[in-house]
Design a protein around this motif. Sequence first.
Motif, PDB file in Angstrom:
ATOM      1  N   ARG A  78       0.842  -1.235   0.047  1.00  0.00           N
ATOM      2  CA  ARG A  78       0.014  -0.249  -0.119  1.00  0.00           C
ATOM      3  C   ARG A  78       0.850   1.099   0.167  1.00  0.00           C
ATOM      4  NH1 ARG A  78      -5.746  -0.987   1.924  1.00  0.00           N
ATOM      5  NH2 ARG A  78      -5.581   1.255   2.509  1.00  0.00           N
ATOM      6  N   ARG A  79       2.268   1.174   0.666  1.00  0.00           N
ATOM      7  CA  ARG A  79       2.830   2.498   0.712  1.00  0.00           C
ATOM      8  C   ARG A  79       3.897   2.409  -0.516  1.00  0.00           C
ATOM      9  NH1 ARG A  79       3.315   1.503   7.078  1.00  0.00           N
ATOM     10  NH2 ARG A  79       1.188   2.575   7.554  1.00  0.00           N
ATOM     11  N   ASP A 116       6.891   0.164   0.017  1.00  0.00           N
ATOM     12  CA  ASP A 116       6.350  -1.390   0.000  1.00  0.00           C
ATOM     13  C   ASP A 116       6.704  -1.745  -1.743  1.00  0.00           C
ATOM     14  OD1 ASP A 116       5.423  -1.582   2.360  1.00  0.00           O
ATOM     15  OD2 ASP A 116       3.248  -0.914   1.873  1.00  0.00           O
ATOM     16  N   ARG A 164      -5.199   7.489  -3.821  1.00  0.00           N
ATOM     17  CA  ARG A 164      -4.588   7.857  -2.890  1.00  0.00           C
ATOM     18  C   ARG A 164      -5.259   8.180  -1.421  1.00  0.00           C
ATOM     19  NH1 ARG A 164      -2.453  11.160  -6.607  1.00  0.00           N
ATOM     20  NH2 ARG A 164      -0.379  10.669  -7.286  1.00  0.00           N
ATOM     21  N   ARG A 194       1.814  11.372   4.724  1.00  0.00           N
ATOM     22  CA  ARG A 194       1.705  10.190   4.315  1.00  0.00           C
ATOM     23  C   ARG A 194       0.448   9.479   3.567  1.00  0.00           C
ATOM     24  NH1 ARG A 194       3.256   6.106   9.466  1.00  0.00           N
ATOM     25  NH2 ARG A 194       3.092   4.121   8.036  1.00  0.00           N
ATOM     26  N   GLU A 216      -1.247   6.244   1.118  1.00  0.00           N
ATOM     27  CA  GLU A 216      -1.153   4.823   0.723  1.00  0.00           C
ATOM     28  C   GLU A 216      -2.018   4.772  -0.338  1.00  0.00           C
ATOM     29  OE1 GLU A 216      -1.036   2.474   4.843  1.00  0.00           O
ATOM     30  OE2 GLU A 216      -2.804   2.556   4.033  1.00  0.00           O
ATOM     31  N   TYR A 217      -1.597   3.713  -1.286  1.00  0.00           N
ATOM     32  CA  TYR A 217      -2.334   3.480  -2.533  1.00  0.00           C
ATOM     33  C   TYR A 217      -3.121   2.191  -2.483  1.00  0.00           C
ATOM     34  CZ  TYR A 217       0.946   7.023  -4.230  1.00  0.00           C
ATOM     35  OH  TYR A 217       1.787   8.241  -4.220  1.00  0.00           O
TER      36      TYR A 217
END
Length: 154
Positions: free
Chosen positions: A37-38, A41, A68, A77, A79-80
């Motif tokens: 997700r990041r 990652d 996003r 910050r 996450e995807y």
Amino acid sequence: MGRKRFDEMSCAIAQTLNQVGDWWTLLIVRDAMKGARRFSDFHESTGIAKNILTDRLNKLVENGIMVREEVGVRGQRQEYVLTERGEALFPILMAMQQWGDKWIYGEADAPVEMYDTRTGDPLAPIQVANHRGEEVTHRDVATRDKSGKMREAG
């Protein structure tokens, strides 16, 4: 030199390639399906250069394949996350996995086995079927426009 675009082609395959036809893009989608997700990652698992990863993630968001989500302190910050449109790429990735297992590694030497976590059963080979569930090959397929007029394949 940029990669070829297919904007003028009236073909679903060409238009799909416009959105996900880059090997990095599909590897990012693969990793998202595995829980990444990041940014870090995706960077760790693929080894992709950060500028290319940024570009591909931005394109995936622009194309509605990922969104996003802000996490933690706003703007610091993200996450995807795959959208429904992104998750719909699952059969394509599984077909590629199975093709590679058979034609690149040989099924006996495939590095991993894909299985259903609910049952432990291996996955059945991906196949194309008609509405009656009968297998269809490329030899059995033709196209027609919405009026019923036959067209060239594509």
